[in-house]
Design a protein around this motif. Structure first.
Motif, short mmCIF file in Angstrom:
data_model
loop_
_atom_site.label_atom_id
_atom_site.label_comp_id
_atom_site.label_asym_id
_atom_site.label_seq_id
_atom_site.Cartn_x
_atom_site.Cartn_y
_atom_site.Cartn_z
N GLU A 1 -17.32 -59.95 -9.82
CA GLU A 1 -18.11 -60.82 -10.70
C GLU A 1 -18.86 -59.97 -11.72
OE1 GLU A 1 -21.70 -64.18 -10.36
OE2 GLU A 1 -21.11 -63.00 -8.62
N GLU A 2 -18.87 -60.43 -12.96
CA GLU A 2 -19.65 -59.79 -14.01
C GLU A 2 -20.81 -60.69 -14.40
OE1 GLU A 2 -17.67 -57.36 -17.16
OE2 GLU A 2 -15.90 -58.51 -16.54
N ALA A 3 -22.00 -60.14 -14.43
CA ALA A 3 -23.19 -60.89 -14.83
C ALA A 3 -23.88 -60.14 -15.96
CB ALA A 3 -24.13 -61.07 -13.64
N ASN B 1 -22.97 -55.99 -12.10
CA ASN B 1 -21.64 -56.41 -11.67
C ASN B 1 -21.55 -56.35 -10.15
OD1 ASN B 1 -20.78 -56.65 -14.35
ND2 ASN B 1 -20.12 -54.52 -14.43
N ARG B 2 -20.71 -57.20 -9.60
CA ARG B 2 -20.51 -57.21 -8.15
C ARG B 2 -19.10 -56.72 -7.85
NH1 ARG B 2 -19.53 -61.37 -4.14
NH2 ARG B 2 -19.25 -62.84 -5.86
#
Length: 465
Positions: free
Chosen positions: A59-61, A65-66
């Motif tokens: 996941e990119e926020a 990032n995750r």
């Protein structure tokens, strides 16, 4: 190296000169963390880990990032050994505050690393490698002749408690005649697996061979599962396949193997016989090039450049790293490296090229240090390199207090590294996992950094007037 980063490095070197113990070195390193790192997370491990690997970007926020992260837990036998699938949050560049980076507890588990799933592994996990073609598939080595393949998404989550039965691998690769402990690699272009072991052999498998068999079984039995056949938790036997090829040329244990980044048929191996061997499956099972004395000691690790397939790195028990140009290698001769890198005080256990910059690579050793090198800097005289005893070395990560057994660059989060140390000798047990990214002023081109500093020159002076 630019002026500011040179100052940081010189300060660290000067402080290191006065170190008399690992603890003193570590304390002095901690004092420099706010100026050396853009991001650092420290994760204390109850059990030591012998391998750590980045998985896919999940996941990119906006600010972080995750990522998926794989690591192992090597227990004392009171509970099963485990393969851990974790989720790791990595803060983006220039987001974390310096005071936050410097405030960490060596005994605490980082809130940025969260266990997602546990697989109870049959034996210690010596190596973890991920399939480039499928983000959910990983391979592991243990103290046995077999290579184990796992679909981490379909495997059930298990709890490591006394007496618990181990998880069943999705696929077992057979072919070695003795334990295959450390040498393990995945092909970047095909679903091929490469292994080396105490039987002095290099063994090659193709997971395609299993998929072909599985397709026939699925037609007749209407089976469901992953491309490697489900997790076998309820099956009677593990699915297994034999090798595509067995390659003999070493005279002692094969310690590491690596594919050529551009060819599934070409690969290399190193071992305790001090040999570096190049192979090509298209021309048979005999070595193509066999360098008898690549180092003065056992060879522990090898990596093939993804940027220029002519360059190969090797790390040895002689504390050095050699960079070879395969065009210059000849069988039966003493290896003549393009350059020999000297900057560790103990055997080198891991080397890896940076996936983003072709001239940069990292190395980890039993001295507890992760060194970052740039071979483009070798031979270039600058103000800070004139008195350097380790040409090419431009960063030393001294955050571990015991031997660093594995490192891995994050391909989707440039310049971010995960490293793990086995802390049994220093603390009597456990390990340390660290995720870190050096300050970009250290590795960016000097002109670029100076231009940026000039852009903020007036702002800085206004804030301090």
């Amino acid at each position: 190296m630019n002026g500011e980063s040179s100052l940081m490095e010189r300060e660290m070197k000067e402080k290191a000169k006065g170190c008399c113990s690992v603890e003193e070195r570590y304390t002095q390193w901690k004092s420099l963390v706010p100026v050396l790192y853009d991001w650092l997370a420290n994760h204390n491990l109850v059990w030591p880990s012998l391998s750590c690997r980045w998985g896919p970007l999940l996941e990119e926020a906006t600010y972080k990032n995750r990522h998926r992260l794989y690591l192992s837990e090597q227990t004392d036998g009171s509970v099963p050994n485990t393969l851990v699938i974790a989720n790791c949050e990595v803060v983006k560049p220039r987001v974390a505050a310096a005071e936050h980076i410097s405030q960490f507890n060596e005994e605490a588990r980082s809130p940025f690393v969260k266990k997602h799933k546990t697989i109870l592994h049959p034996g210690e996990v010596n190596r973890i490698r991920e399939f480039p073609q499928n983000n959910s598939i990983v391979a592991t080595h243990t103290d046995s002749p077999e290579v184990l393949i796992w679909d981490v998404e379909t495997q059930p989550n298990r709890h490591a408690v006394l007496g618990a039965a181990t998880s069943r691998p999705d696929l077992v690769l057979k072919g070695h005649k003795d334990d295959a402990e450390y040498a393990l690699a995945m092909c970047p272009t095909e679903p091929f697996v490469l292994s080396g072991g105490k039987d002095k052999c290099v063994v090659l498998w193709s997971v395609h061979d299993h998929i072909s068999t599985l397709a026939v079984e699925a037609d007749s039995d209407d089976k469901q599962g992953s491309i490697i056949g489900g997790n076998n938790e309820k099956g009677k036997e593990n699915s297994s396949i034999g090798p595509r090829g067995i390659y003999e040329g070493h005279t002692d244990t094969v310690e590491d193997v690596q594919f050529c980044p551009s060819s599934a048929q070409e690969f290399c191996s190193v071992g305790d016989d001090s040999r570096l061997i190049l192979w090509d499956a298209r021309v048979g099972s005999a070595p193509v090039v066999k360098v008898d004395k690549a180092h003065r000691g056992d060879l522990h690790c090898v990596d093939w450049s993804p940027h220029d397939i002519n360059f190969i790195l090797t790390g040895s028990a002689d504390n050095t790293i050699h960079m070879f140009d395969r065009r210059n290698l000849k069988s039966g001769e003493v290896g003549s490296p393009v350059y020999k890198f000297e900057g560790h005080d103990a055997p080198v256990l891991c080397v890896q090229w940076n996936p983003d910059k072709s001239s940069v690579f990292g190395s980890a050793a039993e001295d507890g240090i992760v060194n970052i090198w740039d071979h483009d800097k070798v031979g270039k005289t600058t103000a800070d390199s004139a008195d350097s005893t380790s040409p090419g070395l431009f960063f030393r990560h001294a955050g571990h207090r015991d031997k660093v057994v594995d490192i891995h660059w994050n391909a989707s989060d440039p310049w971010t590294i995960v490293s793990v140390s086995d802390d049994c000798e220093s603390s009597g047990g456990g390990g340390t996992l660290q995720i870190w990214r050096m300050m970009d002023l250290i590795y960016r081109p000097e002109e670029e950094v100076l231009d940026e500093l000039e852009k903020y020159h007036s702002h800085i002076f206004e804030c301090n007037s």
